[in-house]
Each structure stands twice: as structure tokens, then as C-alpha cells.
Design a protein around this motif. Structure first.
Motif, mmCIF file in Angstrom:
data_model
loop_
_atom_site.group_PDB
_atom_site.id
_atom_site.type_symbol
_atom_site.label_atom_id
_atom_site.label_comp_id
_atom_site.label_asym_id
_atom_site.label_seq_id
_atom_site.Cartn_x
_atom_site.Cartn_y
_atom_site.Cartn_z
ATOM 1 N N ALA A 46 -7.674 -0.070 9.194
ATOM 2 C CA ALA A 46 -6.931 0.084 7.938
ATOM 3 C C ALA A 46 -6.037 -1.129 7.686
ATOM 4 O O ALA A 46 -5.929 -1.610 6.549
ATOM 5 N N SER A 47 -5.403 -1.657 8.759
ATOM 6 C CA SER A 47 -4.541 -2.837 8.613
ATOM 7 C C SER A 47 -5.335 -4.014 8.069
ATOM 8 O O SER A 47 -4.874 -4.730 7.172
ATOM 9 N N TYR A 107 -6.513 -2.809 -10.248
ATOM 10 C CA TYR A 107 -6.545 -3.921 -9.316
ATOM 11 C C TYR A 107 -7.034 -5.190 -10.025
ATOM 12 O O TYR A 107 -6.553 -6.292 -9.761
ATOM 13 N N VAL A 167 0.852 -1.200 0.000
ATOM 14 C CA VAL A 167 0.000 0.000 0.000
ATOM 15 C C VAL A 167 0.883 1.243 0.000
ATOM 16 O O VAL A 167 0.794 2.077 -0.898
ATOM 17 N N MET A 190 -6.048 -3.507 4.411
ATOM 18 C CA MET A 190 -4.875 -3.770 3.566
ATOM 19 C C MET A 190 -4.645 -5.262 3.363
ATOM 20 O O MET A 190 -4.420 -5.719 2.257
ATOM 21 N N ILE A 191 -4.679 -6.007 4.478
ATOM 22 C CA ILE A 191 -4.436 -7.443 4.386
ATOM 23 C C ILE A 191 -5.535 -8.093 3.542
ATOM 24 O O ILE A 191 -5.267 -8.965 2.709
ATOM 25 N N LEU A 192 -6.765 -7.594 3.704
ATOM 26 C CA LEU A 192 -7.872 -8.081 2.891
ATOM 27 C C LEU A 192 -7.599 -7.805 1.407
ATOM 28 O O LEU A 192 -7.732 -8.693 0.559
ATOM 29 N N GLY A 193 -7.207 -6.564 1.127
ATOM 30 C CA GLY A 193 -6.936 -6.169 -0.260
ATOM 31 C C GLY A 193 -5.815 -7.009 -0.848
ATOM 32 O O GLY A 193 -5.837 -7.389 -2.019
ATOM 33 N N TYR A 194 -4.822 -7.297 -0.003
ATOM 34 C CA TYR A 194 -3.670 -8.081 -0.415
ATOM 35 C C TYR A 194 -4.095 -9.510 -0.753
ATOM 36 O O TYR A 194 -3.585 -10.128 -1.681
ATOM 37 N N ALA A 195 -5.056 -10.028 0.032
ATOM 38 C CA ALA A 195 -5.474 -11.420 -0.148
ATOM 39 C C ALA A 195 -6.475 -11.563 -1.293
ATOM 40 O O ALA A 195 -6.386 -12.489 -2.092
ATOM 41 N N ILE A 196 -7.437 -10.622 -1.401
ATOM 42 C CA ILE A 196 -8.504 -10.846 -2.379
ATOM 43 C C ILE A 196 -8.091 -10.519 -3.805
ATOM 44 O O ILE A 196 -8.830 -10.806 -4.731
ATOM 45 N N ILE A 197 -6.911 -9.926 -3.980
ATOM 46 C CA ILE A 197 -6.441 -9.740 -5.352
ATOM 47 C C ILE A 197 -6.259 -11.110 -6.005
ATOM 48 O O ILE A 197 -6.262 -11.247 -7.221
ATOM 49 N N ALA A 198 -6.123 -12.140 -5.145
ATOM 50 C CA ALA A 198 -5.979 -13.498 -5.647
ATOM 51 C C ALA A 198 -7.209 -13.932 -6.434
ATOM 52 O O ALA A 198 -7.114 -14.742 -7.355
ATOM 53 N N THR A 247 -6.963 2.313 -0.464
ATOM 54 C CA THR A 247 -6.263 1.381 0.423
ATOM 55 C C THR A 247 -6.436 -0.067 -0.024
ATOM 56 O O THR A 247 -5.470 -0.824 -0.098
ATOM 57 N N LEU A 248 -7.677 -0.443 -0.322
ATOM 58 C CA LEU A 248 -7.949 -1.837 -0.678
ATOM 59 C C LEU A 248 -7.214 -2.254 -1.948
ATOM 60 O O LEU A 248 -6.762 -3.392 -2.081
ATOM 61 N N THR A 249 -7.094 -1.325 -2.900
ATOM 62 C CA THR A 249 -6.406 -1.649 -4.155
ATOM 63 C C THR A 249 -4.895 -1.523 -3.995
ATOM 64 O O THR A 249 -4.170 -1.652 -4.973
ATOM 65 N N THR A 250 -4.428 -1.245 -2.778
ATOM 66 C CA THR A 250 -3.002 -1.093 -2.456
ATOM 67 C C THR A 250 -2.330 0.042 -3.215
ATOM 68 O O THR A 250 -1.115 0.030 -3.397
#
Lengths: 266, 266, 266, 266
Positions: free
Chosen positions: D208-209, C216, A192, D212-220, D188-191
Motif C-alpha cells: 500500500a505504501s 485525479y 491519502v 501511495m507514493i506511486l499515486g503521489y508521483a504519477i499525478i505529475a 488509494t492510488l488517487t489519494t
């Protein structure tokens, strides 16, 4: 068919034209009411049209209240509906407006009003999106243990990294506590990168570089997991036979047998 | 069964109810002690509750010390346990508190106290997460050479790019040295993008644009590698036969044969 | 075997112990010389140890010059070596130091000195990394047309978006020209997000939101491409037969037949 | 063959040398004219060479006008061409310059001038990129329902998160309205992480943390979807038979049968 039964089909069903029209109308009402919540929060708009939004909110609350009462009236299993997930959300999305009547400073009820959006999911439970959504859901459900292992490892990593950076950079460079340093580690690892906290020392920047490259590389892991699960789910669906004609090779998002039209087993 | 043997099963084992209870208790103790380390670092909290955290730290140190002594007492292969990975971590996580008794300014021992978290991994080595974790581990292990090649190429790239940007942007635009420019290149290529250093010249921004698009595209490479390895691992597992009933087609995360319940070979 | 022939095997070969030792020595020399280039650029270090780095640079230049002369001496196809990719890099990485003797202000030769890193690739052409590297190379090569189509589409998109944002936000919000707005669009679409230029108007932020969600989502495309190519490459390798024993089923990164040890066809 | 017919083949066709030359010439003209639009927007360049860009714009407008007239002249189905997608773009990209003759302040026509870029797609419809592009297009088209489900879920998520953060952080920390908070949630979600709005409170940073971790994971998820569709598309192509020689096993990007050279069915 009784009037109540007819109403039930319109309100809870999605297959008849009237049922579809009801769903679309409700969808629009929900979206407008959520849009109103959003716009009301904008200072300049609220200053000018504040009263209008108050009336609009009451208008939608009355409509949704009527809808809620009718839903209870038409359904046979009342208790079951009232305490179901969607039943509770239907009720919850009405309460804030009534409560604001009795209490001042109820701005925190905003969140509940925004929860109306969840009602959209019920309406969208129609058409071709169901199969697709279910397939995604199955793949994510099948990945949940692997994702948990991955997330746990990431969590440990950021706690360690946060502690190290707190010591390396210290209070004078903005890393004023371990929790804040962990926040920085999450911001960096997930790529981010707000930049409100950034390492200033050479050692800190070196560690940060490793964190970034690590974050860049390990994003591959959840992606790989979900991809493989989606692939697996698809292969499994292909192998599944229709209960009527025993044919195989159905697409993973198919809901009906492509040869005899029978509903496929989940 | 001797008392020592019983204790061994409780402390090192995970299958009995008592063993599980011990693990859960230890897990909670570790998490609270790590949480205390974190909160202690917050200035305002430390000002008010500093003494409380000191006592808490001593409380957990005594508990973990007792646990360490009992672990040595009940195990048969003492030397092996003491010098094992987890044995050393068990010891290391005790030392900081005792050392702070003799030396002042031992804040760097914080990192070691945070290392207690690693102990969590031992406890989590139970249940269904093992198979999942092992599968992920195998896939990452199988990818390691490809990831190394990829990372090496990325490292060369950022060194080159850093040198070029140092010359193009120069000291007056914040690219004050080649190492710092390489740091910028990593921040940009990994799409973190703090924004504390950003190109100002047109040529610099053009080069930066290429770096970003490159970073955006090459993230596909590690993802592809891990996905293919996970897929491969799964196919291999499917082909693996149960040693008892010779059945095949087991899921990659399965630990036991689904037909006869026999433990599957790794 | 003549002395020249022996030297050739040491310098160009990688299979003998002496050849390996030579490669490792050269690797270390290159890495130190590149590290020196980096550290020299740090102002505080250069102020103090500037002279030392000058001497170090001359030391490595003399060593690499000797190596270059010996390489020409031992090889049979001199012209071919001199004009080969690595031959030119070998020469180029020597020139900057000599040129700095005659010309002042030769800081731009820094880039060429950093190009020494490319020499590392030749040395790394050994061991198990070759097969892995080749497999990655094949997959990327096979993806190149699809990646080109994708990149072209992305390029058009950012040009369009940049033009739109230039009009929406305008000069007063930092979007001072179309090229700069395109730069912003790239920074946003690739999810780098420096934050030095950020939309201020509501319309601008709405468009930016779409760009982000788009960025994204479309990162999935190159990832999918590379993954499928890697998978395809692996399947192709599996189908490839050994030229000696006609066995199949070799791993995609295998260089030798696992049954008879024969070198596999590329 | 009549002159009109010959012209038709040159202008609309891509197989003859003259047709190719025309396409390349047109491609260069379009790219230069778009580049001119970009450079004209740079203040310093416009100050100095403003008149030159005016003339250049008229020059290209005349050329594209002639091309448009000739296109209408040579085609048999005039109405169809004029109202086709590319026909409308051909016309639209001419109008801005003529309109600027009659109206002042036509800077918004810039976007239409930038739309000339879309014409490039027609020209690029040649050679080996067609098959690749079509394959990508098919995969994206096949993923569209799943991507819609995914995007809808993401949209709901950011609306909810935006509302929560508006209440948690409030106006004094920059989250001055729900729409702006939703903008932050997307950033934030799209990093992307601009950092112009960043949470200041501990609760806000914790939420926010998770984002971020959600955004990081759901890009999968979109990545997995596209990868599986690309794979599926490829398998389908492999199973497709040539209409002439009935051979199978053609590559997914192949346009012609590799055994008899017949055009493959789409």
C-alpha cells in the motif's frame, strides 16, 4: 508468399485488415478472460457459477495455447521470441491453468493469470497512441534521476517522521511500531489519509499538520519536473529535422514528416 | 603519499575504487543499523530477538565509533570537521548507545539513532545525482519567497476556517476546540481527510465543501511556482557559457561542458 | 516636522527603524491575542486559566483601542482611513470585547476576534514579499475566468453525480439526501475522502471509482492554468522596460530596475 | 421584422438586452427547479413541504413546456433543433413530470430532472467565458490521446494491484473479492483514502505504501500534459494572424483582433 509468412503478418503485424481483426479479437479474449478471473473471486458469483468459470478458463487457456504455438510456428527467430518479454508473458499466462491440474491450492497463480493484461500493451502498440506514449516515456525517462533524488528525500523524511511520531504518540494511540508509524507518515504525506491511524495528542496533531502541509507543498516538485521535461522534449522534437526533406518544426508526437511523409528519426 | 593521506582519500573521497567501496560499505552499515532500530520497535520481534538487536546496536556503534575516530585522525582541519554539519551528525549518531549505558528510559534517543539516515546524504553526494539535486535545490530556493507568501496565506485561511467551524459545529460534533478545528481545516484543505473529525451539520458540510474545492484549486499555486522556477533555472543554465571554450546551450543538470569536458560554473 | 507627522510615519510607514519596530511589536501583539483566542477555546485550559484569558483579552483590546485612536489622530484623511478595508477591520477587531460587556452569549463574536489576523497582511506589506505576492496575485487574477469556467463545470458535475449516487446507493447506505450525496461527491472528487459516507453497492463503488479517477485527472486543469499564467506574467515582465533607462529583462518579482535602481512600473 | 423573428432573437440570441434578460430569467428558473429537486430529497423537508415542491415542479414544467413550444415555433430548422443536443435535453427535462402522472415509482426520473443543469451551459455561452472555455477545451482535446495512454496504464496498474492485494490481505481483512480490491487500489492510488478498507498485514501495508507514493508521483503526469498543451495552445494563438489587418500576437483567450476589432479565426 508462403502460408506461414501470411500468418506471421496477421499475427505479428498490425497494418493489414486481417492483422487488425486478429488483434481486436485477441484483445477481447484477453479482457474477457481477465474479467472472468475477477468475477470468479466474488464469493456469491463463484458459489452460483463456479463451474461455468472453470470451463471458461479452460476455453481461454486452450485458445491462448493454440495462439502461442502458432506464434512459435510462424516466427523465424523462435528462440528470440520465446525469451522475449512478451514471449515469456504469453507462456506464463497459460501455465496457471495447467498447473492447477496437478496441484491444489494454487490460488497464488491468480496473479499470473491477471498478468495476461500485460499482453494488452503489445496489441495497443498501434496507431496514434505510439507517438504519444513514446513522448510520455521519454519525458519520464528524462525525469528519472530527479524523481529518484526527490523520492529518496521523501523516503528519508517519512522514516524520520515515523520515528518521531512513534515516540510522541506511542503504542496506546495506535502507533504501535516504527514501521507502522512510517506507514502512517506515508499515508499522511501523500494525502491519502485512511484515518485508521490518526494522532490523538496535541503535539502529534501539530506534527501531523506540518506533515500534511509539507505533503501538500512538495507534490509541486514531481509535477514541476515532469512538466519541464515534457516541455523540453517538445522543444527538442521541434528542432529535429526530417532526414529526407530537412524540414523542421514537427510536433513532438509526430511519427512521420508532415511535408514529405518520411518516417521521422526517434 | 603517507598512510594518513591515503586513508583520507578513501574515507572522504569518492573518486577512487577504494573510496567508492568504503562509501558503499558504510551505506549498507547505516541502512542495516536504521532497519534494526525500526524492527526493534515491533513488539513481537523485540520479544523474541531483543537481545540480538542489543548486540547488533553495540556492533554498529563500535564500527561507527572507529570510523569517527579515523575521520578525525586523517583530516587536517579537525576542528572544522568536528563542528561541521556532518561531523556533528557522525558524533550524535554514536552517543545514544553509550548514554543508554548510564541512564535508563532513554527511548527518546531513538530519534537520534534514526538521524543516522542523514549520513546517507553525504555518501549520495556522488555521481550524476549531484547535478539533478542541485537543480532541484536551486528551483526550490528560488521559489522560497513565493512559497512563504503562499504558506502564510494558507495558514491564515485555516485559522479563520477553524474558528468558524468551531462555532458552527461545536463541541458535540467533535470540534472540541479552535486548535482542533484548525487541525481539521488543515486535514481537509490538504485533501488528506482522515475522517476522525467530520462535519455533521448542513452548514458545516457546506463550508467543508468550499474548503475542499478551495484546497483542490489552490494546490495549483505551489505547483505553478515550482514549475516556472524549474523552467527558469533551465533557461538560465542554457545561457551560461563554458569558461574554457565559451560554448553555450548546456543542459541544466550538466556538470561538465559537453564540447571540451571542462567543469561548468555553478 | 510636527509630532503628529512623526507619529504618522512610525505607525503607517515601514521604512524607518521606529516604523519597523512598531510593526514588529504590533505583529507580535496580534499573534499573541489570536493565540489566546485559540487556547481559550480548549476546555481544559479554559477551566484552569479562564480568568487570565479574560484579563489578557481586555489588555489587548485596550492596546488596540489606543492604537486605533492614534491612527485616526495622525492621519490626514480620517474618513478615508475609517471606511477603508483595514480601517474597518481595525475597528471590528475591537468591538467584540466591548460588546461582551453588554450582552451575554456572544461567542459568535469569536470569529470577529479571529479576523484580527487579517491585520497581519497590512504589516507584512513590506520587504521582498511584496513583489512575490503581487506576481502571484497577478497570475491568479489572470486565471480567474478560466478557473471560474473550470469550477462551474466541476460544480455541475458534482450535482449530477450526487443525484445519481442518491438513487444508486439510497438512504440505507448513508446517502440520505441529494445535498448529502453532493457533499460526498465533492469529498471524493477533491480526493479528500473522509470515509464517513462511502458507497456499499457494486454499482455505487464502480461510479465512485470513475469519480476518483476523474478527480485525479482534472486536478491537472487548474494547475496547468496557473502555471501558464505565471509563465506568461514572467515573460511580460521581462519585456517591460524601465521608465528611466529603458532597460529590459527584469525578473517578474523585481520592484526596482536592476541597472539604475528606478522603481519599475507595475 | 416579423414577431416570430423578433422572438427568435430574444430566445436564441444573446446580444440584445431582451435576449440577455430572457437568458438570465431562464437561468434562474433552471437553478431554482434543480434546487427544488435537491431539497425535495431531504427527508425532513419533504415531510413538511412535500405538497409545495409538487406544485413547484408542475409550475416549472409548464413554464419549460411553453418555452420548448415557443422554441420550436420560432426556429426555421425545426427538425434540426428538435434532434440537436440541447433540443433533446430541453424535451427530456420536461418528460419526467408528465410521466409521473401515469406511472408510480418514477424516482429514477430524478436524474433526468437533474439533467436540466446541462441547459445552463447553453445560456453560459456568452461573454468573455467563451474564449477561456474554448482555450481549455482545445488544450484538453489536444491532450486526449496522452491522457488515454496514461489512464490505460493506470487502469492496468490498479487491476494488477487489486489482484495482488486480494491474495495478500484476503477475505478476512475486508478485501473480499478482486473487484473490491481494485476499488481499494483506485481509492488509494488517487489519494482519496476512505479508510473503509485498509490493509492490516505488514506485507499489505508495505505494498500500500508503494501504491501511495506511486499515486503521489504519477499525478505529475496528467498535470504536465495539460500544462504543456495549454502552453502550446497559447503559443499557437500568438502566431495566428488577424484575417483583416494581419496583426499577430493576440492572447490565446482573445476573440477579437486587438488592433482592428475583427473577429479572430478559431
Amino acid at each position: 508468399m508462403s502460408f506461414r509468412k501470411k500468418l506471421y503478418i496477421i499475427i505479428f503485424g498490425t497494418d493489414t485488415p486481417a492483422g487488425k481483426a486478429f488483434d481486436v479479437g485477441l484483445l477481447i479474449a484477453i479482457l474477457i478472460s481477465v474479467l472472468a478471473v475477477m468475477l470468479e473471486s466474488v464469493y456469491s458469483i463463484n458459489q452460483r457459477y463456479g463451474i461455468f468459470f472453470k470451463y471458461l478458463e479452460w476455453f481461454f487457456t486452450v485458445i491462448f495455447s493454440l495462439e502461442y504455438i502458432v506464434r512459435i510456428y510462424v516466427t523465424d527467430k523462435r528462440r528470440r521470441y520465446i525469451f522475449s518479454f512478451y514471449g515469456l508473458i504469453d507462456l506464463l499466462s497459460l501455465l496457471p491453468t495447467y498447473l492447477s491440474f496437478f496441484f491444489a491450492g494454487t490460488q497464488y497463480l491468480l496473479i499470473i493469470r491477471a498478468m495476461r493484461l500485460l499482453r494488452v500493451f503489445r496489441i495497443l502498440k498501434l496507431g496514434r497512441f505510439v507517438g504519444e506514449g513514446e513522448q510520455l516515456g521519454r519525458a519520464i525517462k528524462a525525469s528519472r534521476h530527479k524523481i529518484t533524488v526527490f523520492m529518496g528525500t521523501v523516503l528519508m523524511l517519512v522514516i524520520m517522521l515515523g520515528t518521531v511520531m512513534y515516540l510522541v504518540e506511542g503504542r496506546e494511540n495506535g502507533f504501535s511500531s516504527i514501521p507502522l508509524s512510517i506507514y502512517w507518515a506515508i499515508v499522511t504525506l501523500t494525502t491519502v489519509g485512511y484515518g485508521d491511524i490518526a494522532p490523538q495528542t496535541i503535539l502529534g496533531q501539530t506534527i501531523a499538520s506540518f506533515v500534511m502541509i509539507l505533503g501538500y507543498a512538495i507534490i509541486a516538485v514531481p509535477t514541476g519536473i515532469v512538466t519541464v521535461e515534457l516541455q523540453k522534449d517538445q522543444n527538442k522534437q521541434k528542432e529535429k529535422a526530417c532526414l529526407k526533406c530537412a524540414s523542421k518544426g514537427h510536433d513532438s508526437e509526430a511519427l512521420f514528416c508532415k511535408f514529405c511523409g518520411e518516417k521521422l528519426p526517434v
